[in-house]
Scaffold this motif. Sequence first.
Motif, short mmCIF file in Angstrom:
data_model
loop_
_atom_site.label_atom_id
_atom_site.label_comp_id
_atom_site.label_asym_id
_atom_site.label_seq_id
_atom_site.Cartn_x
_atom_site.Cartn_y
_atom_site.Cartn_z
N ASP A 148 7.01 3.00 -2.27
CA ASP A 148 8.42 3.32 -1.98
C ASP A 148 8.58 4.34 -0.85
O ASP A 148 9.70 4.74 -0.54
CB ASP A 148 9.15 3.76 -3.25
CG ASP A 148 8.62 5.07 -3.80
OD1 ASP A 148 7.69 5.66 -3.20
OD2 ASP A 148 9.13 5.51 -4.85
N ARG A 169 -7.16 5.10 2.97
CA ARG A 169 -7.48 4.81 1.57
C ARG A 169 -7.42 3.32 1.24
O ARG A 169 -7.90 2.90 0.19
CB ARG A 169 -6.45 5.48 0.66
CG ARG A 169 -6.57 6.96 0.48
CD ARG A 169 -5.52 7.37 -0.57
NE ARG A 169 -5.36 8.79 -0.73
CZ ARG A 169 -6.08 9.53 -1.59
NH1 ARG A 169 -7.02 8.98 -2.33
NH2 ARG A 169 -5.86 10.82 -1.69
N HIS A 222 0.82 -1.21 0.00
CA HIS A 222 0.00 0.00 0.00
C HIS A 222 0.86 1.26 0.00
O HIS A 222 0.60 2.20 -0.74
CB HIS A 222 -0.92 -0.01 1.22
CG HIS A 222 -1.84 1.17 1.32
ND1 HIS A 222 -2.90 1.37 0.46
CD2 HIS A 222 -1.86 2.22 2.19
CE1 HIS A 222 -3.53 2.49 0.79
NE2 HIS A 222 -2.92 3.03 1.83
N PHE A 223 1.88 1.29 0.84
CA PHE A 223 2.67 2.52 0.99
C PHE A 223 3.80 2.65 -0.04
O PHE A 223 4.45 3.69 -0.10
CB PHE A 223 3.23 2.63 2.42
CG PHE A 223 2.18 3.01 3.43
CD1 PHE A 223 1.68 4.29 3.45
CD2 PHE A 223 1.70 2.09 4.34
CE1 PHE A 223 0.70 4.67 4.38
CE2 PHE A 223 0.73 2.45 5.27
CZ PHE A 223 0.22 3.74 5.28
N ALA A 261 -3.53 8.41 4.74
CA ALA A 261 -3.13 7.58 3.59
C ALA A 261 -3.54 6.12 3.82
O ALA A 261 -3.94 5.42 2.91
CB ALA A 261 -1.63 7.69 3.35
#
Lengths: 101, 457
Positions: free
Chosen positions: A48, A96, A45-46, A93
Amino acid sequence: MQVKDVAYARSGDKGDVVNVGVLALDDAAYKRLVVALTPDRLKKHFGDWVRGDVEVFPMPNINGFNILLHNALGGGATKTLRYDVTGKAFSTALLRMELPE
Amino acid sequence: MKKIRLGAGSAYWGDLLEPAVELANKGELDYLCFDHLSELTLAVLQRQKAKDPNEGYIHDIEPWIEATLPQARKQGFKLVTNAGGANPAAAARKVIEVAERLGINDLRIAVVTGDDIFPDLDEMRSIGIKFPNLDTGEEDIDRIRPDIVAANAYVGGDYIARGLAAGADVVVCGRVSDTALFIGPMMHEFGWTYDPKDNDKMGAAITIGHTVECAALATGAVSNLWRQARDPWRPGYPIAEVSEDATAVISKVEGSGGLLNEWTVKEQLVYEIGDPNNYFMPDGVADFTRVKVEEIAPERVKLSNMGGKGLPEKLKVCIGYRDGWEGEGSLMFSWPDAYEKAKRGERIIRERLKLLGVEPIELHFDYLGVNALHGPVAPEPHEMNEVGLRVAARTRTREEADTVKRESTHLWTLGGIGTGYLSPAQPRPSVSLWPTLVPRDQVQMKMTMVETSPVKT
């Protein structure tokens, strides 16, 4: 459905580690999040922005989780060149993220 | 059962003052505790102290003490602060100055020092102590030794308790842990110690301290429930009413702004923590996976069933070291094709720096309105009204940082059409942190009492 629909989240920094605390809105949401919030899914999901390991600690006493994202802040608050130097927006974030069916 | 009321009067350098005054006036407090430090602050304060031996503390201490001390004297509550920073003695002199200006001449101030291990680093290394970087795994500080500007151990609340036992009205500390500001009073009032028999009580003290130390962050600031926070321009700061049985009720002044409920307390519980099973603090290791959080009445949240696991052998240390310079600039690109123009702007800056022979250690671009906050998690945007481009670089020299700043401004002409720029910040020295540990017995704490004149015996 997204994490946003079933939980609250708050994030902050400790050195180059970002922590995201997640609070499930009820018992059913907690069970869904146990499945959704795996280190692999979080790492993906996050992208790089998280260079190191991901750890997930359940906190069943509050229907919550603490997620640790290592090497995630571009060197830490004092050094990072990012706009969000203390990683406060990692919380939103995370909201999401899509929940698996 | 004995109970004490602890108010949280500040969470960071530059926090709001009025909610602290509201707490002093209406909080029916026994203690008002102020946290003014962050991980970076000590490096900044050490630099100030190096230039002037009377500096190196947080200047906020003056308005904060001035605004709350008269009520503290009238009602009999004590003030505890870490605004001493790199120079608690100088901060205490400022407190005396303020007290005398207010006509208070029998004030006792405990000054807690010993956290500053910068002067002792080389001696410790000579007896074989190493300072490995807990983030990167690097074994010792050889590479950064010449660039170190600060080294402070995070110390506990025991010397705050000593100061209170010696009759202090105000306790001024340096880099005590944020939680210690609250734990010191609990140790003093309830007789809790580092003896293993008190492990659960100290675990509770850490959990309670953690819950309120960030002031408004427990009462509706930085909250998912921001819509529900009443009058967000005047948040009420939290109060911890702690009982001798190691439970607590979190509340705030009736009628104050903000929001306090089960969720806002839980938001703070998970804030800036590591492994919740083992939350390491200088005063012990707390277990956040046991605590029960209960809303027992409107704006009253009870914490119970807290526990701990004893004192860690080592203390956390933050070493700050100079690590180049930082230069930045920001621009706004307008419709039509705002995002496309911003991306072209990045290319222009990269080419300009190449042309001028500037090679930053690190070069970073944020697209404001697109992905500055969510990075790779953010989806591609559709047509945008405007897009901000922020360029930030870490460089070896001040001159290079200045070039980055100057080049960013050229985009108002080279960046297409309809572009505005913000006056860029001046280049600043970049300080990096080296998180490490030190054996507890290497840190020699001290409590000194100073008083307003005339000195009473």
